[in-house]
Scaffold this active site. Structure first.
Site, PDB file in Angstrom:
ATOM      1  N   HIS A  81     -34.500  18.896 -34.580  1.00 20.36           N
ATOM      2  CA  HIS A  81     -35.005  18.708 -35.941  1.00 20.36           C
ATOM      3  C   HIS A  81     -35.669  17.619 -36.084  1.00 20.36           C
ATOM      4  O   HIS A  81     -35.397  16.508 -35.487  1.00 20.36           O
ATOM      5  CB  HIS A  81     -33.869  18.869 -37.166  1.00 20.36           C
ATOM      6  N   ASP A  83     -37.031  16.080 -38.957  1.00 25.97           N
ATOM      7  CA  ASP A  83     -36.992  15.292 -40.264  1.00 25.97           C
ATOM      8  C   ASP A  83     -35.784  14.240 -40.071  1.00 25.97           C
ATOM      9  O   ASP A  83     -34.974  14.246 -39.216  1.00 25.97           O
ATOM     10  CB  ASP A  83     -36.804  16.213 -41.641  1.00 25.97           C
ATOM     11  N   ASP A 144     -31.910  10.530 -34.341  1.00 25.89           N
ATOM     12  CA  ASP A 144     -31.536  11.569 -35.130  1.00 25.89           C
ATOM     13  C   ASP A 144     -32.391  12.331 -35.853  1.00 25.89           C
ATOM     14  O   ASP A 144     -32.672  11.944 -37.057  1.00 25.89           O
ATOM     15  CB  ASP A 144     -30.337  11.438 -36.176  1.00 25.89           C
ATOM     16  N   GLU A 178     -33.094  19.428 -41.468  1.00 23.22           N
ATOM     17  CA  GLU A 178     -31.631  19.742 -41.126  1.00 23.22           C
ATOM     18  C   GLU A 178     -30.875  18.661 -41.883  1.00 23.22           C
ATOM     19  O   GLU A 178     -29.698  18.785 -42.214  1.00 23.22           O
ATOM     20  CB  GLU A 178     -31.651  19.535 -39.725  1.00 23.22           C
ATOM     21  N   GLU A 179     -31.315  17.409 -42.147  1.00 25.25           N
ATOM     22  CA  GLU A 179     -30.497  16.199 -42.725  1.00 25.25           C
ATOM     23  C   GLU A 179     -30.321  16.530 -44.143  1.00 25.25           C
ATOM     24  O   GLU A 179     -29.225  15.798 -44.952  1.00 25.25           O
ATOM     25  CB  GLU A 179     -31.359  15.198 -42.716  1.00 25.25           C
ATOM     26  N   HIS A 383     -28.539   7.324 -39.260  1.00 24.36           N
ATOM     27  CA  HIS A 383     -28.951   6.953 -40.711  1.00 24.36           C
ATOM     28  C   HIS A 383     -28.778   5.750 -41.216  1.00 24.36           C
ATOM     29  O   HIS A 383     -28.772   5.456 -42.384  1.00 24.36           O
ATOM     30  CB  HIS A 383     -27.892   7.731 -41.408  1.00 24.36           C
TER      31      HIS A 383
END
Length: 414
Positions: A81, A83, A144, A178-179, A383
């Site tokens: 992903h 995003d 990520d 996705e997040e 994150h």
């Protein structure tokens, strides 16, 4: 095998594009800025010679690498992903490269005294002598899952440049959102056309996961009665106090900060309230389906008990399932996990097979008919400002993708 500098350049070109998703938005992608990286990937895929490159109205990017063998091989896929998490800013990412890491503190931001220290983040000590890419302490990094995208793109380029490596048809897909739990929502499994796939979205090198949480969201609404506090005796009902009763009645040690491995939890992640009304937002997580159902039932029973105690319908709970443990869908096709494990061993990566304490696009895709275990992308501390990725981890993940493609072709030779 894969050029370190090419991987660094590719990765940095992706993470410096802001692609944060937004849970408050109803569009797909949830933010316009995700289109910038999606369109860049389309251009790069065409330029490197991938076939059937497409981007749909929701920014899902797909492409094909044709087979180099004549015999029939199952079509396999790789998914990441683009995003990044809304939990921490991804605007104006300024990656820092730490060559030959010495095992000591890394000063991310001298002015703000932000330090990435192995005293707190012990995993850093695994990477002495390696090349690390970190943040500057003011944003997340975006490994990520831009590490996953980097690895898939680099692996496809390597296979194109080395046509003597045997492999079947390979499909790749890059997804938005996705997040915020929507990465697979508009994924066209039929169009993708793979028999199975792998998400490149894990953390530590060697991670291989085919179990994840069962997940639900719960919103508890408490109704009170607001009366002037000077004249409130026997009249006021303070919803905040009732909410406090609810919070304290759930098992205190069954929360994220007290659990690990396959232990589930209740997580209170938002409170908003006053005397008249209080809302509690929870997420419920458990690997075990029976325990998961029992957790939801516990919440329902607790609201009933509190209503009985106050002799009024003062509290209610709305529970929505979010995703389920992919283990149920992967176990019947465990050869796809075995294949990834074998590929890791062949490129000198020690497989770490363990459950994900979270969700993955692969979980939803598995229930949509595309079995999809999760493989490490190599980053740590996702994150947040302490996020980092060793370049060597991305190199190894790239090698794993190439080896999976090669092994799949060889296993179906006869």
């Amino acid at each position: 095998m894969t050029n370190k500098h090419h991987i660094i350049d590719r990765f940095i070109s992706y993470v410096t594009i802001d692609t944060q998703s937004d849970p408050e938005s109803n569009s797909t992608p949830s933010t316009e800025k995700q289109w910038e990286l999606a369109n860049k990937l389309v251009d790069e895929l065409k330029e490197m010679g991938m076939q059937e490159v497409s981007i749909d109205e929701n920014a899902y990017v797909m492409a094909t690498l044709p087979a180099t063998v004549a015999h029939k091989v199952p079509v396999i896929g790789f998914v990441s992903h683009f995003d990044t998490s809304p939990d921490f800013t991804g605007t104006n990412v300024k990656p820092q490269i730490v060559e030959n890491y010495d095992g000591k503190d890394i000063v991310l931001n001298e002015e703000k005294n932000i330090i990435l220290s192995p005293d707190y983040f012990e995993d850093l000590l695994l990477y002495k002598g390696k090349t690390l890419i970190t943040t500057d302490g003011t944003t997340l990094l975006g490994a990520d899952d831009k590490a996953g995208i980097t690895e898939i793109m680099t692996a496809m380029q390597y296979l194109i440049d080395n046509p003597d490596i045997p492999h079947g048809k390979i499909r790749i897909c890059f997804t938005p959102d996705e997040e915020i739990g929507r990465g697979a929502h508009k994924f066209d499994v039929e169009k993708f056309g793979a028999e199975w796939a792998y998400t490149m979205d894990g953390s530590q090198i060697g991670e291989l996961e085919y179990e994840n949480f069962n997940a639900a969201q719960a919103v508890v609404t408490v109704k009170g009665k607001s009366v002037h506090p000077g004249y409130a005796k026997d009249k006021m009902v303070n919803s905040i106090y009732i909410a406090q009763d609810f919070i304290n009645s759930l098992p205190r040690l069954e929360t994220p900060e007290h659990t690990e491995g396959r232990q589930g939890f209740f997580h209170l992640n938002n409170i908003k309230g006053n005397v008249e009304e209080t809302k509690l937002e929870y997420i419920i997580r458990d690997h075990d389906k029976e325990h998961f159902e029992a957790r939801k039932e516990m919440m329902k029973n607790l609201t009933s008990d509190i209503c009985e105690q106050y002799e009024t319908d003062c509290i209610s709970v709305e529970i929505k399932d979010q995703y389920f443990n992919m283990k149920e869908k992967i176990e019947p096709v465990m050869h796809i996990v075995d294949l990834a494990e074998e590929a890791m061993k062949e490129v000198d990566v020690k497989p770490i097979v363990r459950p994900i304490r979270g969700g993955t696009d692969g979980a939803q895709l598995s229930y949509m008919g595309l079995p999809c275990p999760n493989i490490f992308a190599g980053g740590h501390n996702f994150h947040g400002k302490y996020e980092y990725v060793p370049v060597e981890n991305m190199q190894k993940a790239t090698e794993v993708i190439v080896k999976i493609a090669e092994l799949t072709a060889k296993k179906y030779e006869s």
